[in-house]
Scaffold this active site. Structure first.
Site, mmCIF file in Angstrom:
data_model
loop_
_atom_site.group_PDB
_atom_site.id
_atom_site.type_symbol
_atom_site.label_atom_id
_atom_site.label_comp_id
_atom_site.label_asym_id
_atom_site.label_seq_id
_atom_site.Cartn_x
_atom_site.Cartn_y
_atom_site.Cartn_z
ATOM 1 N N TYR A 142 0.867 -1.294 -0.052
ATOM 2 C CA TYR A 142 -0.007 -0.089 0.018
ATOM 3 C C TYR A 142 0.993 1.372 -0.117
ATOM 4 C CZ TYR A 142 -3.150 3.668 1.658
ATOM 5 O OH TYR A 142 -4.102 4.562 1.949
ATOM 6 N N ASP A 237 9.417 2.423 -0.720
ATOM 7 C CA ASP A 237 8.450 3.432 -0.231
ATOM 8 C C ASP A 237 8.779 3.134 1.188
ATOM 9 O OD1 ASP A 237 4.865 3.646 -0.045
ATOM 10 O OD2 ASP A 237 6.185 4.396 1.149
ATOM 11 N N LYS A 265 5.397 9.872 8.217
ATOM 12 C CA LYS A 265 5.243 9.569 9.539
ATOM 13 C C LYS A 265 6.261 10.019 10.606
ATOM 14 C CE LYS A 265 2.897 5.303 7.771
ATOM 15 N NZ LYS A 265 1.355 5.371 8.525
HETATM 16 P P1 KE4 Z 1 -0.262 8.576 4.153
HETATM 17 O O1 KE4 Z 1 -0.997 9.455 3.125
HETATM 18 O O2 KE4 Z 1 -1.422 7.828 5.013
HETATM 19 O O3 KE4 Z 1 0.227 9.790 5.198
HETATM 20 O O4 KE4 Z 1 0.546 7.608 3.773
HETATM 21 C C1 KE4 Z 1 0.237 6.785 3.098
HETATM 22 C C2 KE4 Z 1 1.200 5.543 2.879
HETATM 23 C C3 KE4 Z 1 2.295 5.366 1.949
HETATM 24 N N1 KE4 Z 1 3.030 4.424 2.016
HETATM 25 C C4 KE4 Z 1 3.114 3.543 3.246
HETATM 26 C C5 KE4 Z 1 4.277 2.273 3.331
HETATM 27 C C6 KE4 Z 1 2.151 3.651 4.236
HETATM 28 O O5 KE4 Z 1 2.158 2.649 5.138
HETATM 29 C C7 KE4 Z 1 0.947 4.610 4.110
HETATM 30 C C8 KE4 Z 1 -0.080 4.672 4.993
HETATM 31 N N2 KE4 Z 1 -0.092 3.848 6.074
HETATM 32 C C9 KE4 Z 1 -1.464 3.601 6.691
HETATM 33 C C10 KE4 Z 1 -1.044 2.441 7.719
HETATM 34 N N3 KE4 Z 1 -0.977 1.057 7.275
HETATM 35 C C11 KE4 Z 1 -1.993 4.693 7.209
HETATM 36 C C12 KE4 Z 1 -3.032 4.490 8.106
HETATM 37 C C13 KE4 Z 1 -4.414 5.092 7.416
HETATM 38 O O6 KE4 Z 1 -4.612 4.923 6.269
HETATM 39 O O7 KE4 Z 1 -5.290 5.742 8.390
#
Ligand code: KE4
Length: 425
Positions: A142, A237, A265
Site C-alpha cells: 500500500y 516506499d 510519519k
Molecule cells: P499517508 O498518505 O496515509 O500519510 O501515507 C500513505 C502510506 C504510504 N506508504 C506506506 C508504506 C504507508 O504505510 C502509508 C500509510 N499507512 C497507513 C497504515 N497502514 C496509514 C493509516 C491510515 O490509512 O489511516
C-alpha cells in the site's frame, strides 16, 4: 466529553463512515471505534476514560511515544513564531540536512504533506525522468490512495492492473503492472515483455500493509539489478519503515540503494508530513529546477518540521533501536511459545519495533498467502486484547508498532493478555 459511542453516532452524521481514514472504523474487527482524548507515552486515554497500551502508535509516527516533551517544546517554540509562512523557512533546511545525512541514497529531498503525496510525486518523477509510463507495484503493498497505485493484479501475462477502488479509470490502472511480492521471475518476465516502457518499480521493501512480510534473501538486490539492466528507477516506499527499522531505513539494513525513497510519519513527529528524495540528478527534474511539476501549500510547514526535527534528534541522541528490537523479539517469541503450546497456528514476523500476528500454520511470504490466513482468529484476539487494555491495530493486515516509551512492564502485560487471548481461541 461525550462517550465514544455518542461521538461515533455524531460523527456518522457528518463524516463518511464516521472517520477521516477508513481503517479507524474497525470494520475489519467489528464493533465501533473508541475515540481518543489524550495520548501520552505508550498509552491512550479514550473518551470513556479507559486507558490502553498503544501498539498502533498513530500508525508509525509515535516511535518515541506520544506527547514526547522534546517534540512538544519544539512545536510550541515554532508556534510562537507563526504557523505557516508560504515562504522558505530555516527549519526546512534543517530537516533536509538530517534526511540527507541519515538516508545514504538521498542527495536531495522534497517535503510534502503525506505519504500519499510522496509516493504520487515519486511515481510522477520516475515517469518524467525516464519518459516511460508503466510502473510495477506488488500485491499487498500500500502506497497511500494514489490513483495509479490503488490497483490490483489483473489477469493476463503482464498482470496489468485493474482498479482497486471506484473512481479510477481503467486507463489509469493499465499503466500499472501488479506482481506478486517475492517472485523474482515475475519481475524478470515483465521487464522482458515491456522493459523499455517501465519507468520503475515501487515497493515497500518490507511490506507492512498486508501484515508484515519480509523479503526472500537476495530479492531486493535482484530488483536493484533488474532496474539497472533496464534503466528503470527503483523506488523504496519507506513511509512506514523509514527511521523506524533503522536510522536509514530498510535500505540501511539490506544495503540496497534505491533511486528514490518516499518517507513520512516519523519525520513529522505526529504532524502532517511526507517527503521523497534520491539522487540529485533525478530530483533536479522537479519544478522549479526541471519539468516534473510538484507543489504544496503546507509543504515544509514550520510546525511539522519542528516536530520532525525534534523526533530525529531524540532518535539520534538516544538510539532506541537495539532496545526496540529486543522488545519486539521478546513479544514475538513469547506469543509464539504460547501459540505452540496451545496448538494455535500463529506466525509472528518481526523486525525491530514492527511485528504482526498471522494465524497460519506456515510463514507468510506474499499477499496471496496473507489473505488466506485465519482472520477470524485475529478478530477474536483483537476483541479480547481491547477488553483487557491492549490496543492492537484494528485489522489483521496491519502491523503492530512499539515505541521507545514501551518498557518491560508493557511487554509483560501484552504477553499476559495476548497469551490468555490466544489460549482462549
Ligand atoms: P499517508 O498518505 O496515509 O500519510 O501515507 C500513505 C502510506 C504510504 N506508504 C506506506 C508504506 C504507508 O504505510 C502509508 C500509510 N499507512 C497507513 C497504515 N497502514 C496509514 C493509516 C491510515 O490509512 O489511516
Amino acid at each position: 466529553m461525550d462517550s465514544s459511542k455518542k461521538l461515533f453516532e455524531e460523527a456518522g452524521k457528518l463524516i463518511p463512515g464516521g472517520v477521516n481514514s477508513p481503517v479507524r472504523a474497525f470494520r475489519s474487527v467489528g464493533g465501533t471505534p473508541f475515540f481518543t482524548k489524550r495520548a501520552s507515552g505508550c498509552h491512550l486515554t479514550t473518551a470513556d476514560d479507559t486507558e490502553l497500551i498503544d501498539f498502533v502508535c498513530a500508525w508509525g509516527p509515535a516511535i518515541l511515544g506520544h506527547d514526547h516533551p522534546e517534540i512538544r517544546n519544539a512545536v510550541s517554540t515554532a508556534l510562537s513564531e507563526g504557523t505557516s509562512f508560504g515562504t522558505p523557512g530555516a527549519r526546512e533546511v534543517d530537516m533536509a540536512k538530517r534526511i540527507v545525512r541519515l538516508v545514504a541514497s538521498v542527495e536531495k529531498v522534497r517535503m510534502c504533506n503525506s505519504g500519499t503525496e510522496a509516493t504520487m510525486s515519486a511515481v510522477r518523477l520516475a515517469r518524467g525522468y525516464t519518459g516511460r509510463s508503466k510502473i510495477i507495484k506488488f500485491s499487498g503493498c500500500y502506497h497511500g490512495h494514489v490513483d495509479s497505485l490503488l490497483v490490483k493484479a489483473g489477469s493476463g501475462a503482464l498482470t496489468f492492473g485493474n482498479p482497486d477502488s471506484a473512481g479510477i479509470p481503467d486507463a489509469f490502472a493499465l499503466e500499472t503492472i501488479v506482481l506478486p511480492y517475492n517472485d523474482e521471475e515475475a519481475v524478470h518476465n515483465s521487464f522482458e515483455e515491456a522493459g523499455e516502457d517501465i519507468a520503475g518499480i515501487i515497493l515497500e521493501p518490507y511490506p507492512a500493509n498486508c501484515g508484515l512480510i519480509l523479503p526472500n534473501p537476495g530479492y531486493l538486490k535482484t530488483l536493484r539489478t533488474i532496474c539497472d539492466k533496464y534503466d528503470a528507477l527503483l523506488i523504496f516506499d519507506e513511509v512506514m519503515t523509514g527511521f523506524r527499522v533503522a536510522p536509514g531505513g530498510v535500505q540501511e539494513l539490506e544495503e540496497v540503494t534505491p533511486d528514490i525513497t518516499t518517507m513520512g510519519k516519523i519525520i513529522g513527529g505526529g504532524l502532517p508530513v511526507g517527503a521523497f528524495g534520491g539522487k540529485a540528478e533525478v530530483m533536479n527534474h522537479l519544478a522549479p529546477e526541471g519539468p516534473v511539476y510538484q507543489a504544496g501549500t503546507l509543504s515544509g510547514n514550520p510546525l511539522a518540521m519542528a516536530a520532525g526535527i525534534a523526533a530525529l534528534d531524540v532518535l539520534e541522541k538516544e538510539n532506541p533501536y537495539p532496545r526496540l528490537d529486543q522488545m519486539g523479539r521478546r513479544l514475538a517469541s513469547g506469543l509464539n511459545e504460547v501459540a505452540v503450546a496451545a496448538g494455535i497456528p500463529l506466525q509472528t514476523p518481526q523486525v525491530g519495533s514492527m511485528l504482526c500476528l498471522f494465524f497460519s500454520q506456515s510463514p507468510i511470504n506474499n499477499y496471496e498467502q496473507a489473505i488466506a490466513t485465519e482472520t477470524a482468529l485475529f478478530k477474536s484476539l483483537f476483541r479480547h486484547a481491547l477488553e483487557h487494555g491492549i490496543y492492537l491495530p484494528p485489522s489483521p493486515f496491519e502491523t503492530c508498532f512499539l515505541s521507545a516509551a514501551h518498557g518491560d512492564e508493557e511487554i509483560n502485560r501484552a504477553l499476559e493478555v495476548l497469551g490468555e487471548g490466544i489460549r482462549s481461541l
